[in-house]
Design a protein around this motif. Structure first.
Motif, short mmCIF file in Angstrom:
data_model
loop_
_atom_site.label_atom_id
_atom_site.label_comp_id
_atom_site.label_asym_id
_atom_site.label_seq_id
_atom_site.Cartn_x
_atom_site.Cartn_y
_atom_site.Cartn_z
N UNK A 10 0.78 -1.10 -0.08
CA UNK A 10 -0.07 0.10 0.07
C UNK A 10 0.90 1.19 0.08
N UNK A 12 2.17 4.90 0.82
CA UNK A 12 2.55 5.69 1.92
C UNK A 12 2.89 7.24 1.45
N UNK A 18 4.34 0.75 1.54
CA UNK A 18 4.37 0.07 3.01
C UNK A 18 3.94 -1.58 2.73
N UNK A 20 2.80 -5.08 4.07
CA UNK A 20 2.30 -5.91 4.93
C UNK A 20 2.77 -7.41 4.96
N UNK A 43 14.93 1.96 4.57
CA UNK A 43 14.17 0.65 4.68
C UNK A 43 13.87 0.02 6.09
N UNK A 44 12.53 0.46 6.55
CA UNK A 44 12.29 0.45 8.02
C UNK A 44 11.03 -0.64 8.17
N UNK A 45 11.91 -1.79 8.97
CA UNK A 45 10.89 -2.86 9.35
C UNK A 45 10.08 -2.45 10.61
N UNK A 46 8.92 -2.91 10.62
CA UNK A 46 7.94 -2.83 11.80
C UNK A 46 7.57 -3.88 12.51
N UNK A 47 6.66 -3.90 13.13
CA UNK A 47 6.14 -5.22 13.78
C UNK A 47 5.50 -6.29 12.86
N UNK A 48 4.79 -5.90 11.77
CA UNK A 48 4.65 -6.75 10.64
C UNK A 48 4.42 -6.11 9.05
N UNK A 49 5.35 -5.13 9.26
CA UNK A 49 5.31 -4.31 7.96
C UNK A 49 6.79 -3.79 7.83
N UNK A 51 8.46 -0.52 5.53
CA UNK A 51 8.49 0.77 4.75
C UNK A 51 9.46 0.96 4.00
N UNK A 117 12.79 -4.62 15.16
CA UNK A 117 12.76 -3.15 14.45
C UNK A 117 13.26 -2.30 15.71
N UNK B 179 -1.68 5.26 4.29
CA UNK B 179 -2.05 3.73 4.24
C UNK B 179 -3.13 3.13 5.06
N UNK B 225 3.07 -1.54 15.69
CA UNK B 225 4.34 -0.41 15.50
C UNK B 225 4.52 -0.39 13.78
N UNK B 226 4.55 0.61 13.06
CA UNK B 226 5.21 0.64 11.59
C UNK B 226 5.87 1.97 11.45
#
Lengths: 203, 283
Positions: A10, A12, A18, A20, A43-49, A51, A117, B179, B225-226
């Motif tokens: 998706x 951003x 982003x 998922x 390049x930014x990892x998140x909890x389950x994404x 960016x 992350x 998003x 968090x993202x």
């Protein structure tokens, strides 16, 4: 790759995507893959994404197609963090877990954690690997100041505060290792992908 | 040999800024850098500096400085009266500042942030490739205080011929769908475009906070968090949207329902508390 798509993409804004994915491990794996394959600003990892900021969308889409979500994640080195377990919330965590304070220490030092992350502050790593049944709620109101080196839990994450800051995580103890040092490469001791084990030491 | 810039007075907030330190977001390091990037870049060009040179970002004027060598200086961004000694000097162009003569900036007539460039640039020690003060995490030099002496580098080029920049246009902030637009109850961009918003007094380098009727949230659960982009319009549980600016946290747990067009972000830097904030859809 066969089977259902392992990600959803998706926008951003006009210059970032982003992605998922299923969980923190997949996000870490995809972030490491994209960091090698795509020319991006961040390049930014998140909890389950993940960016991806400042990259050509078609290049990202192509690179994601080449990602194998079933591949073993290639985790970085193991970092042992020595901890004095004298945190203010040990008893509260023992209550949530239905065990003794000693067992809290034994459980926390038995975990094999991975830095999934970073966020909140430079070098603040969200460490995954706390079992769902050991999830602990955050404090209802955050403490105005949590000292640097505080070792903490919130939800199914563990973390070490790299610098003093306000914070709502449950405090288990403290370490004197430097989590953040801008003269080091990378400056974050627990950069995403790093495996982490906590070890009990005497004060 | 480097020169030195002595700070005689500061206003609300004076920080060293350059183009910031992108590329470290995965370590939790904000991008930082000049909030009105085009104004900062223009000031550097005017005095003959390269694009990576650092200068001062001055919130609501009130700056006084003095150099121990003759240098070119330029002031851009929020328009304000500038004086060299007791002589009024123009902004938006290079001006010769003789050694030991104070340059003083008054109060802006419009806008919020002005930029001072000095030929040779400010050469405080860089951190992770940037000299910017990051007000969220404390990376880079501390905010500038009266009595500070900042090192100034050796001029590399000649000042630019007078450059006539396009006049700043007020205009609404163009919005892209975010998003997590579906976390807003209704069309988030439409609600932002139709709403009456103003700049909240607690707006800062981290975010432009909006005053207006709160946006309704469709979901009240927690978002994992993202990563968050510059210009993200985040919707906290209280429904008061925040536009993330240069010192924003790199990951967040509140849904991003819209994203401000990057080319419009400089306008956020020039809003004062109480100023109306208008949005429009991207075409």
């Amino acid at each position: 790759m066969t089977g259902p798509a392992a990600y959803r993409m998706v926008a951003s804004g006009p210059s970032a995507l982003l992605l998922e994915v299923a969980d923190a491990a997949a996000a870490l794996s995809l972030a490491e893959h994209l960091r090698e394959e795509v020319d991006a600003t961040d390049v930014v990892p998140g909890a389950c994404t993940v960016l991806v900021d400042g990259a050509e969308p078609s290049a990202v889409a192509g690179a994601v197609e080449r990602w194998d979500p079933t591949a073993d994640p290639d985790h970085g080195p193991l970092v042992e963090v020595p901890v004095v377990y004298d945190g203010a919330d040990l008893a509260a965590v023992a209550d949530v877990w239905g065990c003794t304070v000693r067992e809290v220490v034994e459980r926390h030092t038995s975990l094999e954690l991975v830095s999934a992350f970073c966020g909140f502050a430079p070098g603040f790593a969200y460490l995954s690997g706390v079992p769902d049944e050991w999830s602990v709620p955050r404090l209802e109101s955050p403490r105005p100041r949590v000292p640097a080196g505080s070792v903490a839990l919130a939800g199914t994450w563990s973390a070490v505060y790299p610098t003093a800051s306000p914070g709502g995580w449950r405090l288990l103890g403290r370490t004197d290792v430097a989590l953040w040092d801008t003269r080091r490469t990378p400056p974050a001791l627990l950069a995403p992908g790093t495996r982490v084990a906590f070890r009990e030491v005497r004060p | 040999m480097t020169a030195s810039l002595e700070v005689l007075a500061t206003g609300a907030l004076v920080t060293v800024q350059d183009r910031g330190r992108p590329g470290h977001a995965h370590l939790g390091v904000p991008r930082s850098g000049a909030l009105d990037a085009p104004a900062h870049a223009l000031a550097q060009r005017l005095v003959g500096n390269g694009p990576d040179a650092a200068g001062l970002e001055v919130l609501l004027g009130g700056l006084g400085v003095r150099l121990d060598e003759d240098r070119w200086v330029a002031v851009t961004g929020a328009t304000l009266p500038a004086r060299v000694g007791d002589r009024a000097v123009p902004t938006g162009r290079a001006v010769r500042l003789p050694a030991h003569t104070p340059l003083t900036l008054g109060t802006p007539l419009g806008g919020a942030r002005s930029y001072l460039a000095v030929s040779g640039g400010l050469v405080v020690d860089p951190v992770l490739g940037s000299r910017s003060t990051d007000t969220l995490s404390g990376l880079g030099p501390a905010p500038v205080r009266t009595g500070d002496r900042l090192p100034v580098g050796v001029p590399a080029g000649e000042p630019a011929a007078v450059e006539v920049p396009a006049p700043p246009t007020g205009g609404p902030l163009r919005l892209h769908r975010g998003p997590r637009a579906d976390w807003c109850d209704g069309d988030a961009v439409d609600l932002l475009v139709r709403g009456a918003w103003s700049c909240a007094p607690d707006s800062d380098r981290v975010g432009l906070r909006l005053v207006g009727d709160p946006l309704p949230r469709a979901r009240t659960d927690e978002l994992a968090s993202e990563g968050v982009v510059l210009g993200a319009v985040q919707l906290p549980p209280d429904g008061r949207p925040v536009v993330f600016l240069a010192d924003h946290p790199t990951t967040g747990g509140y849904p991003v329902v819209a994203v401000v067009e990057p080319a419009d972000l400089w306008r956020c830097a020039q809003l004062r508390p109480g100023d109306p904030v208008r949005f429009t859809r991207t075409r």
